[in-house]
Design a protein around this motif. Structure first.
Motif, PDB file in Angstrom:
ATOM      1  N   LEU A   1       2.768  -5.177 -12.424  1.00 48.93           N
ATOM      2  CA  LEU A   1       3.393  -4.004 -13.034  1.00 48.93           C
ATOM      3  C   LEU A   1       3.452  -2.848 -12.040  1.00 48.93           C
ATOM      4  O   LEU A   1       4.483  -2.197 -11.894  1.00 48.93           O
ATOM      5  CB  LEU A   1       2.626  -3.597 -14.297  1.00 48.93           C
ATOM      6  CG  LEU A   1       3.220  -2.457 -15.109  1.00 48.93           C
ATOM      7  CD1 LEU A   1       4.620  -2.821 -15.606  1.00 48.93           C
ATOM      8  CD2 LEU A   1       2.314  -2.141 -16.295  1.00 48.93           C
ATOM      9  N   ALA A   2       2.352  -2.602 -11.348  1.00 48.77           N
ATOM     10  CA  ALA A   2       2.320  -1.522 -10.363  1.00 48.77           C
ATOM     11  C   ALA A   2       3.256  -1.813  -9.186  1.00 48.77           C
ATOM     12  O   ALA A   2       3.866  -0.901  -8.628  1.00 48.77           O
ATOM     13  CB  ALA A   2       0.899  -1.311  -9.852  1.00 48.77           C
ATOM     14  N   LEU A   3       3.383  -3.089  -8.836  1.00 49.94           N
ATOM     15  CA  LEU A   3       4.187  -3.483  -7.669  1.00 49.94           C
ATOM     16  C   LEU A   3       5.628  -3.848  -8.026  1.00 49.94           C
ATOM     17  O   LEU A   3       6.369  -4.317  -7.166  1.00 49.94           O
ATOM     18  CB  LEU A   3       3.520  -4.666  -6.963  1.00 49.94           C
ATOM     19  CG  LEU A   3       2.223  -4.321  -6.247  1.00 49.94           C
ATOM     20  CD1 LEU A   3       1.440  -5.577  -5.937  1.00 49.94           C
ATOM     21  CD2 LEU A   3       2.503  -3.525  -4.987  1.00 49.94           C
TER      22      LEU A   3
ATOM     23  N   VAL B   1       6.506  -6.219  -1.825  1.00 45.73           N
ATOM     24  CA  VAL B   1       5.222  -6.877  -1.607  1.00 45.73           C
ATOM     25  C   VAL B   1       5.350  -8.313  -2.117  1.00 45.73           C
ATOM     26  O   VAL B   1       5.719  -8.530  -3.269  1.00 45.73           O
ATOM     27  CB  VAL B   1       4.072  -6.143  -2.335  1.00 45.73           C
ATOM     28  CG1 VAL B   1       2.755  -6.868  -2.159  1.00 45.73           C
ATOM     29  CG2 VAL B   1       3.964  -4.708  -1.832  1.00 45.73           C
ATOM     30  N   SER B   2       5.047  -9.259  -1.258  1.00 46.04           N
ATOM     31  CA  SER B   2       5.219 -10.671  -1.614  1.00 46.04           C
ATOM     32  C   SER B   2       4.145 -11.144  -2.598  1.00 46.04           C
ATOM     33  O   SER B   2       3.075 -10.542  -2.726  1.00 46.04           O
ATOM     34  CB  SER B   2       5.158 -11.540  -0.358  1.00 46.04           C
ATOM     35  OG  SER B   2       3.837 -11.578   0.145  1.00 46.04           O
ATOM     36  N   THR B   3       4.443 -12.235  -3.249  1.00 40.82           N
ATOM     37  CA  THR B   3       3.487 -12.853  -4.171  1.00 40.82           C
ATOM     38  C   THR B   3       2.238 -13.281  -3.420  1.00 40.82           C
ATOM     39  O   THR B   3       1.124 -13.164  -3.945  1.00 40.82           O
ATOM     40  CB  THR B   3       4.133 -14.079  -4.857  1.00 40.82           C
ATOM     41  OG1 THR B   3       5.332 -13.647  -5.500  1.00 40.82           O
ATOM     42  CG2 THR B   3       3.209 -14.697  -5.877  1.00 40.82           C
TER      43      THR B   3
ATOM     44  N   GLU C   1      -7.094  -1.923  -3.122  1.00 40.13           N
ATOM     45  CA  GLU C   1      -6.180  -2.980  -2.662  1.00 40.13           C
ATOM     46  C   GLU C   1      -4.726  -2.511  -2.717  1.00 40.13           C
ATOM     47  O   GLU C   1      -3.950  -2.784  -1.803  1.00 40.13           O
ATOM     48  CB  GLU C   1      -6.362  -4.257  -3.493  1.00 40.13           C
ATOM     49  CG  GLU C   1      -7.652  -4.984  -3.213  1.00 40.13           C
ATOM     50  CD  GLU C   1      -7.772  -5.514  -1.790  1.00 40.13           C
ATOM     51  OE1 GLU C   1      -6.743  -5.877  -1.187  1.00 40.13           O
ATOM     52  OE2 GLU C   1      -8.893  -5.571  -1.279  1.00 40.13           O
ATOM     53  N   LEU C   2      -4.360  -1.817  -3.776  1.00 37.73           N
ATOM     54  CA  LEU C   2      -2.987  -1.324  -3.901  1.00 37.73           C
ATOM     55  C   LEU C   2      -2.666  -0.289  -2.823  1.00 37.73           C
ATOM     56  O   LEU C   2      -1.548  -0.250  -2.317  1.00 37.73           O
ATOM     57  CB  LEU C   2      -2.750  -0.719  -5.287  1.00 37.73           C
ATOM     58  CG  LEU C   2      -2.529  -1.719  -6.409  1.00 37.73           C
ATOM     59  CD1 LEU C   2      -2.515  -1.011  -7.757  1.00 37.73           C
ATOM     60  CD2 LEU C   2      -1.239  -2.499  -6.202  1.00 37.73           C
ATOM     61  N   LYS C   3      -3.651   0.499  -2.477  1.00 36.16           N
ATOM     62  CA  LYS C   3      -3.444   1.514  -1.437  1.00 36.16           C
ATOM     63  C   LYS C   3      -3.108   0.846  -0.102  1.00 36.16           C
ATOM     64  O   LYS C   3      -2.287   1.340   0.661  1.00 36.16           O
ATOM     65  CB  LYS C   3      -4.691   2.392  -1.302  1.00 36.16           C
ATOM     66  CG  LYS C   3      -4.472   3.672  -0.543  1.00 36.16           C
ATOM     67  CD  LYS C   3      -5.703   4.552  -0.654  1.00 36.16           C
ATOM     68  CE  LYS C   3      -5.450   5.922  -0.104  1.00 36.16           C
ATOM     69  NZ  LYS C   3      -6.632   6.788  -0.251  1.00 36.16           N
ATOM     70  N   LYS C   4      -3.733  -0.315   0.159  1.00 38.24           N
ATOM     71  CA  LYS C   4      -3.441  -1.071   1.384  1.00 38.24           C
ATOM     72  C   LYS C   4      -2.065  -1.723   1.321  1.00 38.24           C
ATOM     73  O   LYS C   4      -1.381  -1.817   2.330  1.00 38.24           O
ATOM     74  CB  LYS C   4      -4.489  -2.167   1.605  1.00 38.24           C
ATOM     75  CG  LYS C   4      -5.847  -1.675   2.005  1.00 38.24           C
ATOM     76  CD  LYS C   4      -6.738  -2.874   2.290  1.00 38.24           C
ATOM     77  CE  LYS C   4      -8.036  -2.772   1.539  1.00 38.24           C
ATOM     78  NZ  LYS C   4      -8.850  -3.978   1.632  1.00 38.24           N
ATOM     79  N   LEU C   5      -1.686  -2.191   0.137  1.00 35.09           N
ATOM     80  CA  LEU C   5      -0.431  -2.933  -0.017  1.00 35.09           C
ATOM     81  C   LEU C   5       0.800  -2.033  -0.056  1.00 35.09           C
ATOM     82  O   LEU C   5       1.794  -2.301   0.624  1.00 35.09           O
ATOM     83  CB  LEU C   5      -0.450  -3.774  -1.293  1.00 35.09           C
ATOM     84  CG  LEU C   5      -1.354  -4.985  -1.326  1.00 35.09           C
ATOM     85  CD1 LEU C   5      -1.330  -5.617  -2.710  1.00 35.09           C
ATOM     86  CD2 LEU C   5      -0.934  -5.998  -0.277  1.00 35.09           C
ATOM     87  N   ASP C   6       0.742  -0.983  -0.891  1.00 31.95           N
ATOM     88  CA  ASP C   6       1.929  -0.163  -1.111  1.00 31.95           C
ATOM     89  C   ASP C   6       1.520   1.170  -1.729  1.00 31.95           C
ATOM     90  O   ASP C   6       0.895   1.189  -2.798  1.00 31.95           O
ATOM     91  CB  ASP C   6       2.893  -0.912  -2.044  1.00 31.95           C
ATOM     92  CG  ASP C   6       4.212  -0.209  -2.207  1.00 31.95           C
ATOM     93  OD1 ASP C   6       5.119  -0.496  -1.425  1.00 31.95           O
ATOM     94  OD2 ASP C   6       4.330   0.629  -3.126  1.00 31.95           O
TER      95      ASP C   6
ATOM     96  N   TYR D   1       0.237   2.183  -5.561  1.00 31.16           N
ATOM     97  CA  TYR D   1      -1.069   2.823  -5.707  1.00 31.16           C
ATOM     98  C   TYR D   1      -0.958   4.055  -6.606  1.00 31.16           C
ATOM     99  O   TYR D   1      -1.753   4.235  -7.533  1.00 31.16           O
ATOM    100  CB  TYR D   1      -1.615   3.210  -4.325  1.00 31.16           C
ATOM    101  CG  TYR D   1      -2.793   4.142  -4.371  1.00 31.16           C
ATOM    102  CD1 TYR D   1      -4.046   3.694  -4.783  1.00 31.16           C
ATOM    103  CD2 TYR D   1      -2.673   5.477  -3.989  1.00 31.16           C
ATOM    104  CE1 TYR D   1      -5.136   4.550  -4.824  1.00 31.16           C
ATOM    105  CE2 TYR D   1      -3.745   6.337  -4.019  1.00 31.16           C
ATOM    106  CZ  TYR D   1      -4.976   5.874  -4.440  1.00 31.16           C
ATOM    107  OH  TYR D   1      -6.052   6.717  -4.487  1.00 31.16           O
ATOM    108  N   VAL D   2       0.043   4.899  -6.357  1.00 30.03           N
ATOM    109  CA  VAL D   2       0.224   6.111  -7.163  1.00 30.03           C
ATOM    110  C   VAL D   2       0.567   5.742  -8.605  1.00 30.03           C
ATOM    111  O   VAL D   2       0.041   6.347  -9.540  1.00 30.03           O
ATOM    112  CB  VAL D   2       1.309   7.025  -6.539  1.00 30.03           C
ATOM    113  CG1 VAL D   2       1.665   8.172  -7.476  1.00 30.03           C
ATOM    114  CG2 VAL D   2       0.837   7.560  -5.197  1.00 30.03           C
TER     115      VAL D   2
END
Length: 149
Positions: A72-74, A79-81, A115-120, A124-125
């Motif tokens: 949902l966040a992504l 960002v790939s699966t 983890e979300l902060k590292k990914l995107d 993250y926000v």
């Protein structure tokens, strides 16, 4: 393993591969009856500690729920699966590594945000804005300013 297409019980393993991290096996299977192919994943069955919610309820850890939150966040983000799965694996490793008999949902939420902060940053926000339940725009602005730095 039953075929998901025709429910026939005989399938053949066509190919097996160990993941890059070595924590699961991906198997390509072919149904002996209808000939269609499908993929299965084999991973160790481990017992995760229960999650303690803010109201004190204890619920079993559920990977699908964590996966849904990340997705949902992504949503509509580049960002790939595989990257999402790797993030979930890291979170689960932390969950097991704590050695705790139970883990607070707030702690799990912090791991997800990390983890979300590292990914995107946008994901993250998105997650943090819902997770932290901001009371006013200044709290949200502080979060965005933190991400900009």
């Amino acid at each position: 393993m039953r075929c998901p297409f025709c429910t026939h019980s005989e399938t053949l393993v066509v190919d097996s591969r160990v993941s890059d991290e070595g924590d699961f096996i991906r198997r390509r299977r072919q149904c002996a009856h209808c000939g269609k192919r499908f993929t299965t994943y084999e991973r160790p069955d481990v017992s995760f500690p229960p999650i303690v919610k803010k109201d004190g309820r204890r619920v079993p850890y559920a990977r699908p729920k964590l996966q849904a939150s990340l997705q949902l966040a992504l949503r509509k983000r580049p960002v790939s699966t595989e990257q999402q799965d790797a993030a979930i694996e890291r979170i689960e490793e932390k969950l097991l590594a704590t050695g705790a008999r139970e883990v607070a949902s707030a702690r799990l939420g912090e791991w997800v945000m990390r983890e979300l902060k590292k990914l995107d940053k946008v994901a993250y926000v998105r997650f943090a804005s819902v997770y932290r339940s901001f009371e006013d725009i200044d709290e949200f602005r502080a979060l965005v300013d933190e991400v900009k730095r």
